[in-house]
Design a protein around this motif. Sequence first.
Motif, short mmCIF file in Angstrom:
data_model
loop_
_atom_site.label_atom_id
_atom_site.label_comp_id
_atom_site.label_asym_id
_atom_site.label_seq_id
_atom_site.Cartn_x
_atom_site.Cartn_y
_atom_site.Cartn_z
N UNK A 74 -65.34 -85.52 11.25
CA UNK A 74 -66.37 -86.54 11.47
C UNK A 74 -67.04 -87.00 10.18
N UNK A 75 -67.51 -86.10 9.31
CA UNK A 75 -68.19 -86.58 8.10
C UNK A 75 -67.25 -87.28 7.11
N UNK A 76 -65.96 -87.03 7.22
CA UNK A 76 -65.00 -87.69 6.34
C UNK A 76 -64.57 -89.05 6.87
N UNK A 77 -64.53 -89.18 8.20
CA UNK A 77 -63.94 -90.38 8.79
C UNK A 77 -64.68 -91.65 8.40
N UNK A 78 -65.98 -91.55 8.19
CA UNK A 78 -66.74 -92.73 7.81
C UNK A 78 -66.43 -93.23 6.42
N UNK A 79 -65.74 -92.43 5.64
CA UNK A 79 -65.40 -92.81 4.27
C UNK A 79 -64.00 -93.41 4.18
N UNK A 80 -63.34 -93.55 5.31
CA UNK A 80 -62.01 -94.15 5.32
C UNK A 80 -62.08 -95.58 5.82
N UNK A 129 -59.67 -94.51 20.19
CA UNK A 129 -60.79 -95.09 19.45
C UNK A 129 -60.40 -95.47 18.03
N UNK A 130 -59.25 -94.99 17.55
CA UNK A 130 -58.83 -95.30 16.18
C UNK A 130 -58.18 -96.67 16.07
N UNK A 131 -57.99 -97.37 17.19
CA UNK A 131 -57.30 -98.66 17.16
C UNK A 131 -57.92 -99.61 16.14
N UNK A 132 -59.24 -99.67 16.09
CA UNK A 132 -59.92 -100.61 15.20
C UNK A 132 -59.71 -100.26 13.74
N UNK A 133 -59.49 -98.98 13.42
CA UNK A 133 -59.20 -98.61 12.03
C UNK A 133 -57.75 -98.89 11.69
N UNK A 134 -56.86 -98.68 12.65
CA UNK A 134 -55.44 -98.92 12.39
C UNK A 134 -55.17 -100.42 12.27
N UNK A 135 -55.78 -101.19 13.17
CA UNK A 135 -55.57 -102.64 13.21
C UNK A 135 -56.93 -103.33 13.16
N UNK A 136 -57.51 -103.49 11.99
CA UNK A 136 -58.89 -103.98 11.91
C UNK A 136 -59.00 -105.49 12.13
N UNK A 137 -60.14 -105.91 12.67
CA UNK A 137 -60.50 -107.31 12.75
C UNK A 137 -59.48 -108.19 13.44
N UNK A 197 -53.35 -94.58 9.86
CA UNK A 197 -51.93 -94.77 10.16
C UNK A 197 -51.68 -94.38 11.62
N UNK A 198 -51.03 -95.26 12.36
CA UNK A 198 -50.80 -95.02 13.78
C UNK A 198 -50.02 -93.74 14.03
N UNK A 199 -49.15 -93.37 13.10
CA UNK A 199 -48.32 -92.18 13.29
C UNK A 199 -49.09 -90.88 13.27
N UNK A 200 -50.34 -90.90 12.78
CA UNK A 200 -51.13 -89.68 12.69
C UNK A 200 -52.32 -89.68 13.63
N UNK A 201 -52.52 -90.77 14.36
CA UNK A 201 -53.70 -90.89 15.21
C UNK A 201 -53.34 -90.63 16.67
N UNK A 202 -54.15 -89.82 17.34
CA UNK A 202 -53.93 -89.55 18.76
C UNK A 202 -55.08 -90.07 19.62
N UNK A 203 -56.09 -90.66 18.99
CA UNK A 203 -57.28 -91.09 19.73
C UNK A 203 -57.28 -92.61 19.83
#
Length: 400
Positions: free
Chosen positions: A352-358, A370-378, A362-368
Amino acid sequence: MTRNLFTAPPELEGRIVTPEDPRYLLLYSTCTTADEPAAVLLPESTAEVSAALRFVRERGLPLTVRGGGHDVPGRAVSGGAVIDLSAMNRVEVLDRRSRLVRVEAGARWPAVAQALAPYGLAIGSRDHDGAGAGGLAAAGGIGRLVRQYGLMIDHVRAAEVVLADGTAVHADAEHEPDLLWAVRGAGSGVGIVVAYEIEAMELSDVGYAQIAVEIKRNGHALQQWADYMESATRELTSTVTLQSHGSALIASVTAVVADAGTDHLRTAVEPLLRLGTRLLDLHVQLTPYPALLSAASPSAAFPSAASPSSVSPSSVSASFVSASSGQWPGTTANGLIEAMTDGDADLAAAWYPLSGRLDAACAGFESRSAAFARIYPGKTGDRVTRLWARYDPDGIFRTP
């Protein structure tokens, strides 16, 4: 479920594996996950993939598609039906002059590297010999040559895709360009990609270094690594794994130098030896690229569970932990950070404290989800959503 439910149509005779089949024990799990799929289908051609997809849809089964089976979040197996592409593993050099290569989705990277080596070619691939071409390309494709080669999706020139209705489509820049765009980083939501046409790179031997150093917990060594990678030769790609060993914190560094001679390798690697407070282990060699994919992990010498929470989050800057992201072909990673821990709760607390700094994922490493917006922003995410809905209106390829 009854046996009649899985009576195979003629085109899938011998291709459907159910729990009572002796082959099932080899197919019901992956390297990260075990489940109890009702059936595993083993097509060997594009036509059989279409038939397998129709078979699954007619029975209303949840669907999972598996390439190499190395999916870290464990999505390559489920309790419904699995379409396993491992038999579709052919590799062909279509045009040596333009370095154009056709790779089927079930091919694993050691086989791809071996097939291309006689031609002096390589494709930047994932750093594990069990990873398959299909999943890696669909999710982006970060590998050991990423700073030199870029993401794998940057070099995908065409793809053969079976859509949700069973139709087989060839997508390239002139035919189905939207589908090609989606396949390059968001392919899991548009169809089953059965083959890619990829522009390979010229490559022979590579330099390979495994380094273990003891570091302080204030993050200085990581910042030192980041500063060096910011200006290092693009031929150098490095990965850092943090792990505890007793009371000590260890940074295991894997470094790969593309097309390296002895002097070039030494120059590129020497600054990495000065990370941390003490050099613990060093192994450096020149090796053919195919051998790199079966090389031992540098963390093997320090097998204790890693503890990412032991590094101060305030010491980790987004400038070096942000990695390449699908659909962002202009950006490449200066380095990658890998961290592991025991238990989902521990992982969440450490992450959690690291995620805000990214600023990417990469879709291949994400299982949540909620990460969609980070993988495919805007706007990228908006376009991905529209294309997933166009090519897969019923959402059969999108797991909850």
